[in-house]
Enzyme design. Structure first.
Site, PDB file in Angstrom:
ATOM      1  N   ASN A  64      21.588 -24.824   0.215  1.00 15.53           N
ATOM      2  CA  ASN A  64      20.246 -25.368  -0.007  1.00 15.53           C
ATOM      3  C   ASN A  64      19.220 -24.244  -0.003  1.00 15.53           C
ATOM      4  O   ASN A  64      19.491 -23.157   0.520  1.00 15.53           O
ATOM      5  CB  ASN A  64      19.911 -26.374   1.114  1.00 15.53           C
ATOM      6  CG  ASN A  64      20.660 -27.684   0.979  1.00 15.53           C
ATOM      7  OD1 ASN A  64      20.754 -28.245  -0.102  1.00 15.53           O
ATOM      8  ND2 ASN A  64      21.190 -28.176   2.090  1.00 15.53           N
ATOM      9  N   CYS A  73      27.646 -31.338  -3.577  1.00 17.40           N
ATOM     10  CA  CYS A  73      26.462 -31.541  -4.415  1.00 17.40           C
ATOM     11  C   CYS A  73      26.930 -32.106  -5.749  1.00 17.40           C
ATOM     12  O   CYS A  73      27.666 -31.436  -6.484  1.00 17.40           O
ATOM     13  CB  CYS A  73      25.721 -30.226  -4.625  1.00 17.40           C
ATOM     14  SG  CYS A  73      24.281 -30.407  -5.704  1.00 17.40           S
ATOM     15  N   ASN A  75      25.211 -33.143  -8.591  1.00 18.39           N
ATOM     16  CA  ASN A  75      24.687 -32.571  -9.830  1.00 18.39           C
ATOM     17  C   ASN A  75      25.243 -31.160 -10.052  1.00 18.39           C
ATOM     18  O   ASN A  75      25.526 -30.765 -11.193  1.00 18.39           O
ATOM     19  CB  ASN A  75      23.155 -32.536  -9.785  1.00 18.39           C
ATOM     20  CG  ASN A  75      22.553 -33.920  -9.938  1.00 18.39           C
ATOM     21  OD1 ASN A  75      23.003 -34.708 -10.778  1.00 18.39           O
ATOM     22  ND2 ASN A  75      21.563 -34.240  -9.135  1.00 18.39           N
ATOM     23  N   ASN A 163      28.405 -35.508   2.407  1.00 18.75           N
ATOM     24  CA  ASN A 163      27.103 -35.156   2.977  1.00 18.75           C
ATOM     25  C   ASN A 163      26.359 -36.456   3.278  1.00 18.75           C
ATOM     26  O   ASN A 163      26.591 -37.471   2.642  1.00 18.75           O
ATOM     27  CB  ASN A 163      26.301 -34.247   2.030  1.00 18.75           C
ATOM     28  CG  ASN A 163      25.996 -34.919   0.693  1.00 18.75           C
ATOM     29  OD1 ASN A 163      26.641 -35.883   0.278  1.00 18.75           O
ATOM     30  ND2 ASN A 163      24.981 -34.410   0.017  1.00 18.75           N
ATOM     31  N   HIS A 165      23.608 -39.545   3.935  1.00 20.84           N
ATOM     32  CA  HIS A 165      22.482 -40.162   3.205  1.00 20.84           C
ATOM     33  C   HIS A 165      21.951 -41.369   3.965  1.00 20.84           C
ATOM     34  O   HIS A 165      22.734 -42.200   4.441  1.00 20.84           O
ATOM     35  CB  HIS A 165      22.930 -40.599   1.808  1.00 20.84           C
ATOM     36  CG  HIS A 165      23.339 -39.440   0.939  1.00 20.84           C
ATOM     37  ND1 HIS A 165      22.459 -38.767   0.133  1.00 20.84           N
ATOM     38  CD2 HIS A 165      24.536 -38.823   0.804  1.00 20.84           C
ATOM     39  CE1 HIS A 165      23.105 -37.789  -0.481  1.00 20.84           C
ATOM     40  NE2 HIS A 165      24.358 -37.790  -0.092  1.00 20.84           N
ATOM     41  N   ASN A 196      19.944 -36.616   4.063  1.00 19.42           N
ATOM     42  CA  ASN A 196      19.224 -36.832   2.800  1.00 19.42           C
ATOM     43  C   ASN A 196      18.612 -38.233   2.839  1.00 19.42           C
ATOM     44  O   ASN A 196      19.214 -39.159   3.417  1.00 19.42           O
ATOM     45  CB  ASN A 196      20.198 -36.723   1.617  1.00 19.42           C
ATOM     46  CG  ASN A 196      20.818 -35.342   1.515  1.00 19.42           C
ATOM     47  OD1 ASN A 196      20.182 -34.385   1.088  1.00 19.42           O
ATOM     48  ND2 ASN A 196      22.073 -35.219   1.946  1.00 19.42           N
ATOM     49  N   GLU A 214      15.605 -34.508  -0.276  1.00 20.04           N
ATOM     50  CA  GLU A 214      16.900 -33.919   0.064  1.00 20.04           C
ATOM     51  C   GLU A 214      16.846 -33.077   1.330  1.00 20.04           C
ATOM     52  O   GLU A 214      15.893 -32.316   1.550  1.00 20.04           O
ATOM     53  CB  GLU A 214      17.416 -33.046  -1.091  1.00 20.04           C
ATOM     54  CG  GLU A 214      17.972 -33.838  -2.253  1.00 20.04           C
ATOM     55  CD  GLU A 214      18.855 -32.985  -3.128  1.00 20.04           C
ATOM     56  OE1 GLU A 214      19.575 -32.120  -2.588  1.00 20.04           O
ATOM     57  OE2 GLU A 214      18.819 -33.172  -4.365  1.00 20.04           O
ATOM     58  N   ARG A 215      17.888 -33.215   2.130  1.00 19.19           N
ATOM     59  CA  ARG A 215      18.073 -32.350   3.299  1.00 19.19           C
ATOM     60  C   ARG A 215      18.075 -30.899   2.831  1.00 19.19           C
ATOM     61  O   ARG A 215      18.777 -30.550   1.890  1.00 19.19           O
ATOM     62  CB  ARG A 215      19.397 -32.691   3.971  1.00 19.19           C
ATOM     63  CG  ARG A 215      19.776 -31.827   5.138  1.00 19.19           C
ATOM     64  CD  ARG A 215      21.087 -32.220   5.752  1.00 19.19           C
ATOM     65  NE  ARG A 215      22.231 -32.025   4.850  1.00 19.19           N
ATOM     66  CZ  ARG A 215      23.501 -32.118   5.264  1.00 19.19           C
ATOM     67  NH1 ARG A 215      23.781 -32.446   6.523  1.00 19.19           N
ATOM     68  NH2 ARG A 215      24.493 -31.943   4.403  1.00 19.19           N
ATOM     69  N   CYS A 223      19.639 -36.522  -7.414  1.00 18.80           N
ATOM     70  CA  CYS A 223      20.613 -36.185  -6.371  1.00 18.80           C
ATOM     71  C   CYS A 223      21.877 -36.986  -6.667  1.00 18.80           C
ATOM     72  O   CYS A 223      21.862 -38.228  -6.565  1.00 18.80           O
ATOM     73  CB  CYS A 223      20.046 -36.537  -4.997  1.00 18.80           C
ATOM     74  SG  CYS A 223      21.182 -36.223  -3.635  1.00 18.80           S
ATOM     75  N   GLY A 224      22.943 -36.305  -7.031  1.00 22.17           N
ATOM     76  CA  GLY A 224      24.164 -36.983  -7.448  1.00 22.17           C
ATOM     77  C   GLY A 224      24.861 -37.692  -6.304  1.00 22.17           C
ATOM     78  O   GLY A 224      25.202 -38.882  -6.411  1.00 22.17           O
ATOM     79  N   THR A 225      25.047 -36.998  -5.179  1.00 19.19           N
ATOM     80  CA  THR A 225      25.673 -37.661  -4.030  1.00 19.19           C
ATOM     81  C   THR A 225      24.778 -38.786  -3.524  1.00 19.19           C
ATOM     82  O   THR A 225      25.260 -39.831  -3.081  1.00 19.19           O
ATOM     83  CB  THR A 225      25.907 -36.659  -2.888  1.00 19.19           C
ATOM     84  OG1 THR A 225      24.676 -35.952  -2.599  1.00 19.19           O
ATOM     85  CG2 THR A 225      26.999 -35.662  -3.232  1.00 19.19           C
ATOM     86  N   GLY A 226      23.452 -38.583  -3.659  1.00 15.66           N
ATOM     87  CA  GLY A 226      22.504 -39.621  -3.231  1.00 15.66           C
ATOM     88  C   GLY A 226      22.600 -40.859  -4.094  1.00 15.66           C
ATOM     89  O   GLY A 226      22.521 -41.995  -3.599  1.00 15.66           O
TER      90      GLY A 226
HETATM   91  N1  API Z   1      20.650 -31.174  -0.158  1.00 16.97           N
HETATM   92  C1  API Z   1      21.962 -31.837  -0.083  1.00 16.97           C
HETATM   93  C2  API Z   1      22.992 -31.106  -0.970  1.00 16.97           C
HETATM   94  C3  API Z   1      22.684 -31.250  -2.465  1.00 16.97           C
HETATM   95  C4  API Z   1      22.922 -32.666  -2.926  1.00 16.97           C
HETATM   96  C5  API Z   1      22.316 -33.043  -4.282  1.00 16.97           C
HETATM   97  N2  API Z   1      21.565 -32.040  -4.973  1.00 16.97           N
HETATM   98  C6  API Z   1      23.359 -33.682  -5.187  1.00 16.97           C
HETATM   99  O1  API Z   1      23.212 -33.608  -6.428  1.00 16.97           O
HETATM  100  O2  API Z   1      24.295 -34.317  -4.635  1.00 16.97           O
HETATM  101  C7  API Z   1      22.458 -31.846   1.375  1.00 16.97           C
HETATM  102  O3  API Z   1      21.997 -31.010   2.184  1.00 16.97           O
HETATM  103  O4  API Z   1      23.331 -32.679   1.678  1.00 16.97           O
END
Ligand code: API
Length: 280
Positions: A64, A73, A75, A163, A165, A196, A214-215, A223-226
């Site tokens: 980050n 991550c 994306n 990660n 959320h 996040n 985002e964290r 944010c893909g995982t989000g």
């Molecule tokens: N900042 C996030 C990591 C990047 C996640 C985000 N950019 C994605 O696309 O999943 C964290 O500390 O968990």
């Protein structure tokens, strides 16, 4: 040091191919490179590394802008996979990438020989409270639990994609003061590894609107995982079908939480913007 600038729906990254050049202090380098005034400007630094695992093609590390190293991550891994294919570091269109969230499997969707989309098997969502992680009495899942943040009380659903959320459903997403509530929830004492923060407006059973703090990064365009975690949360709360479109500030992702294997699939674009030389 050579780098490549890419983004997934405006969530942008500096990629460094470490197959040929070593990065000694990636946490410090991420803070310098991600700075939008004194550096290149990005939401993260992504390292392309060999993997020691027999079942993995490569290893991805992500940092980050604050220098912290998250588990995954979404994306970035689409950008990572497209980079490998276009630089001919692989001939495969189905890849196995080692990450701190385990082996993640991007598939390159080609059109006329070019990468049109990337569909990623993001693995199974993690729902157990202690594995998010979130403090409090042990229980299976955190669904619409009240969380006091200053003078406000939010109903939160917690999901990890490797990660963490914190997902909050609201009636009108435009009314949310993301810059105020985002950092307070990100660092709330109930989340020992921070978290996040996604605010979601359910448009219908096939679409949600998402804004994200985002964290370790702050507000990003996507944010893909989000998006994956928010889709799982929407389904757990009975708001949507199992395959939906997530509308983000930077564009759309199609997310499916498959009921036959419990795995989450994310489909979206990856874009290369430029290459450059970082003056050490
Ligand atoms: N900042 C996030 C990591 C990047 C996640 C985000 N950019 C994605 O696309 O999943 C964290 O500390 O968990």
């Amino acid at each position: 040091m050579k780098f490549t600038k890419m983004h997934g729906l405006g969530n942008d990254f500096v990629l460094i191919d470490c197959m040929e050049q070593e990065v000694k202090n990636p946490s410090q380098l991420a803070q310098e490179m991600c700075d939008r005034n004194f550096g290149i400007g990005a939401d993260g630094l992504v390292l392309i590394l060999p993997s020691d695992l027999a079942e993995a093609d490569y290893r991805m590390r992500i940092f980050n802008p604050d220098g912290s190293e998250p588990q995954m991550c979404g994306n970035a891994i689409r950008c990572f996979a497209k980079y490998l294919y276009e630089r001919e570091l692989t001939e495969k269109t189905k890849l196995n990438i080692e990450t701190l969230a385990g082996i993640i499997r991007p598939e390159l969707i080609l059109k006329d020989g070019a990468v049109e989309l990337v569909k990623v098997d993001m693995g199974e969502p993690i729902l157990r409270r202690s594995e998010i992680p979130m403090e409090g009495e042990e229980q299976e899942q955190v669904i619409k639990e009240e969380l006091a943040v200053g003078t406000e009380v939010f109903e939160v659903t917690a999901v990890s994609m490797g990660n963490p959320h914190c997902i909050i459903f609201v009636d009108d997403i435009e009314e949310i003061e993301l810059s105020n509530w985002g950092p307070q929830i990100e660092t709330h004492k109930v989340f020992p590894e921070d978290i996040n923060v996604e605010f979601i407006e359910v448009l219908n059973q096939d679409e949600i609107e998402m804004r994200v703090w985002e964290r370790g990064a702050g507000i990003t365009l996507a944010c893909g995982t989000g998006a994956c975690a928010s889709t799982v949360a929407a389904i757990l709360n009975g708001y949507t079908n199992r395959k939906i479109t997530v509308h983000l500030a930077g564009g759309d992702l199609v997310i499916e939480w498959a009921d036959n294997n419990n795995r989450v699939y994310m489909s979206g674009p990856a874009t290369e913007v430029f290459e450059g030389e970082w003056k050490l």
